[in-house]
Design a protein around this motif. Structure first.
Motif, PDB file in Angstrom:
ATOM      1  N   THR A  47       0.816  -1.213   0.000  1.00 10.55           N
ATOM      2  CA  THR A  47       0.000   0.000   0.000  1.00 10.55           C
ATOM      3  C   THR A  47       0.850   1.263   0.000  1.00 10.55           C
ATOM      4  O   THR A  47       0.328   2.346  -0.231  1.00 10.55           O
ATOM      5  N   LYS A  48       2.128   1.118   0.262  1.00  9.55           N
ATOM      6  CA  LYS A  48       3.033   2.261   0.294  1.00  9.55           C
ATOM      7  C   LYS A  48       4.139   2.032  -0.719  1.00  9.55           C
ATOM      8  O   LYS A  48       4.402   0.900  -1.128  1.00  9.55           O
ATOM      9  N   PRO A  49       4.808   3.120  -1.126  1.00 11.17           N
ATOM     10  CA  PRO A  49       5.907   2.943  -2.072  1.00 11.17           C
ATOM     11  C   PRO A  49       7.035   2.122  -1.451  1.00 11.17           C
ATOM     12  O   PRO A  49       7.210   2.097  -0.228  1.00 11.17           O
ATOM     13  N   GLY A  50       7.776   1.484  -2.292  1.00 12.23           N
ATOM     14  CA  GLY A  50       8.936   0.739  -1.840  1.00 12.23           C
ATOM     15  C   GLY A  50      10.161   1.644  -1.822  1.00 12.23           C
ATOM     16  O   GLY A  50      10.048   2.868  -1.901  1.00 12.23           O
ATOM     17  N   TYR A  51      11.309   1.027  -1.766  1.00  9.00           N
ATOM     18  CA  TYR A  51      12.558   1.784  -1.754  1.00  9.00           C
ATOM     19  C   TYR A  51      13.676   0.946  -2.353  1.00  9.00           C
ATOM     20  O   TYR A  51      13.627  -0.281  -2.339  1.00  9.00           O
ATOM     21  N   PHE A  52      14.671   1.619  -2.885  1.00  6.74           N
ATOM     22  CA  PHE A  52      15.848   0.951  -3.423  1.00  6.74           C
ATOM     23  C   PHE A  52      16.934   0.989  -2.369  1.00  6.74           C
ATOM     24  O   PHE A  52      17.170   2.017  -1.735  1.00  6.74           O
ATOM     25  N   LYS A  53      17.609  -0.122  -2.193  1.00  2.00           N
ATOM     26  CA  LYS A  53      18.698  -0.210  -1.229  1.00  2.00           C
ATOM     27  C   LYS A  53      19.881  -0.868  -1.909  1.00  2.00           C
ATOM     28  O   LYS A  53      19.762  -1.964  -2.456  1.00  2.00           O
ATOM     29  N   GLY A  54      21.007  -0.175  -1.894  1.00  3.01           N
ATOM     30  CA  GLY A  54      22.212  -0.710  -2.501  1.00  3.01           C
ATOM     31  C   GLY A  54      23.308  -0.878  -1.478  1.00  3.01           C
ATOM     32  O   GLY A  54      23.237  -0.346  -0.360  1.00  3.01           O
ATOM     33  N   PHE A  55      24.329  -1.608  -1.854  1.00  2.00           N
ATOM     34  CA  PHE A  55      25.417  -1.924  -0.941  1.00  2.00           C
ATOM     35  C   PHE A  55      26.735  -1.983  -1.705  1.00  2.00           C
ATOM     36  O   PHE A  55      26.801  -2.534  -2.798  1.00  2.00           O
ATOM     37  N   LEU A  56      27.762  -1.411  -1.112  1.00  2.00           N
ATOM     38  CA  LEU A  56      29.128  -1.528  -1.621  1.00  2.00           C
ATOM     39  C   LEU A  56      30.052  -1.863  -0.460  1.00  2.00           C
ATOM     40  O   LEU A  56      29.895  -1.336   0.633  1.00  2.00           O
ATOM     41  N   SER A  57      31.018  -2.684  -0.707  1.00  2.00           N
ATOM     42  CA  SER A  57      32.077  -2.953   0.261  1.00  2.00           C
ATOM     43  C   SER A  57      33.380  -2.670  -0.480  1.00  2.00           C
ATOM     44  O   SER A  57      33.742  -3.397  -1.405  1.00  2.00           O
ATOM     45  N   THR A  58      34.037  -1.582  -0.097  1.00  2.00           N
ATOM     46  CA  THR A  58      35.199  -1.149  -0.856  1.00  2.00           C
ATOM     47  C   THR A  58      36.300  -0.644   0.063  1.00  2.00           C
ATOM     48  O   THR A  58      36.096  -0.457   1.260  1.00  2.00           O
ATOM     49  N   GLN A  59      37.468  -0.417  -0.507  1.00  6.59           N
ATOM     50  CA  GLN A  59      38.577   0.195   0.224  1.00  6.59           C
ATOM     51  C   GLN A  59      38.308   1.689   0.345  1.00  6.59           C
ATOM     52  O   GLN A  59      37.691   2.296  -0.534  1.00  6.59           O
ATOM     53  N   SER A  60      38.805   2.291   1.413  1.00  8.82           N
ATOM     54  CA  SER A  60      38.568   3.723   1.651  1.00  8.82           C
ATOM     55  C   SER A  60      39.014   4.579   0.482  1.00  8.82           C
ATOM     56  O   SER A  60      38.317   5.516   0.091  1.00  8.82           O
TER      57      SER A  60
END
Length: 181
Positions: A47-60
């Motif tokens: 009934t409500k909008p969804g959302y996009f969720k992303g992930f990165l694992s990287t060196q600083s």
């Protein structure tokens, strides 16, 4: 409900596995991250909008480049329509692999009932998976991702990240662990 097949096709295409756009563009082609993924999550009751969720694992020292590559994908999704057959295959095979185990079957059925289903929702999606088109993936991206605002969270030692370059993504707010927990 009818858009869930498009949503899941988008997820498979953009960031659902090692053949996805996010993984290949960021990890394989540019070596900017150890891991990367992304997916659109629908609201539980739809009934409500969804959302996009992303992930990165990287060196600083690769943070700015990795974030730039990720936001570039979200700004202008690379279009590779030749991948639609693989997306369809992945989705239809996932139906069989996602059978709830004996111990989780009652939980799954209860959850489906809470969402308003009267039968296994995967049956209807199976047909949608077989007929989903690349244009539907692009339409889902244009409707739900493109041009939307982002919140980028970076956890790490900011003394090892080029904070001046990072400013091009927006306002930076630095928090301490006590601010969060």
């Amino acid at each position: 409900e009818e858009s869930l097949a498009k949503l899941e096709a988008f997820n498979d295409y953009i960031g659902g596995n090692m053949a996805s756009i996010i993984f290949q563009e960021i990890r394989e082609f540019r070596s900017l991250a150890y891991g990367s993924s992304g997916r659109y999550n629908a609201s539980f009751f739809r009934t409500k909008p969804g959302y996009f969720k992303g992930f990165l694992s990287t060196q600083s020292d690769k943070t700015v480049d990795a974030v730039e590559a990720f936001t570039g994908i979200l700004s202008e999704m690379p279009q590779k329509p030749e991948r639609i057959d693989a997306v369809r295959k992945n989705l239809t095979l996932s139906i069989n692999a996602s059978q709830p185990s004996f111990r989780w079957k009652s939980y799954s059925v209860s959850k489906w009932m809470d969402q308003g289903y009267r039968q296994d929702p995967r049956k209807a999606r199976y047909t949608g998976y077989q007929t989903v088109t690349f244009d539907q993936i692009v339409d889902f991206y244009n409707t739900n991702i493109k041009g939307r605002p982002w919140v980028i969270v970076i956890a790490g030692d900011n003394s090892r990240i080029d904070m001046e370059k990072l400013k091009k993504f927006g306002t930076i707010k630095t928090l301490k662990l006590d601010d969060i927990i």
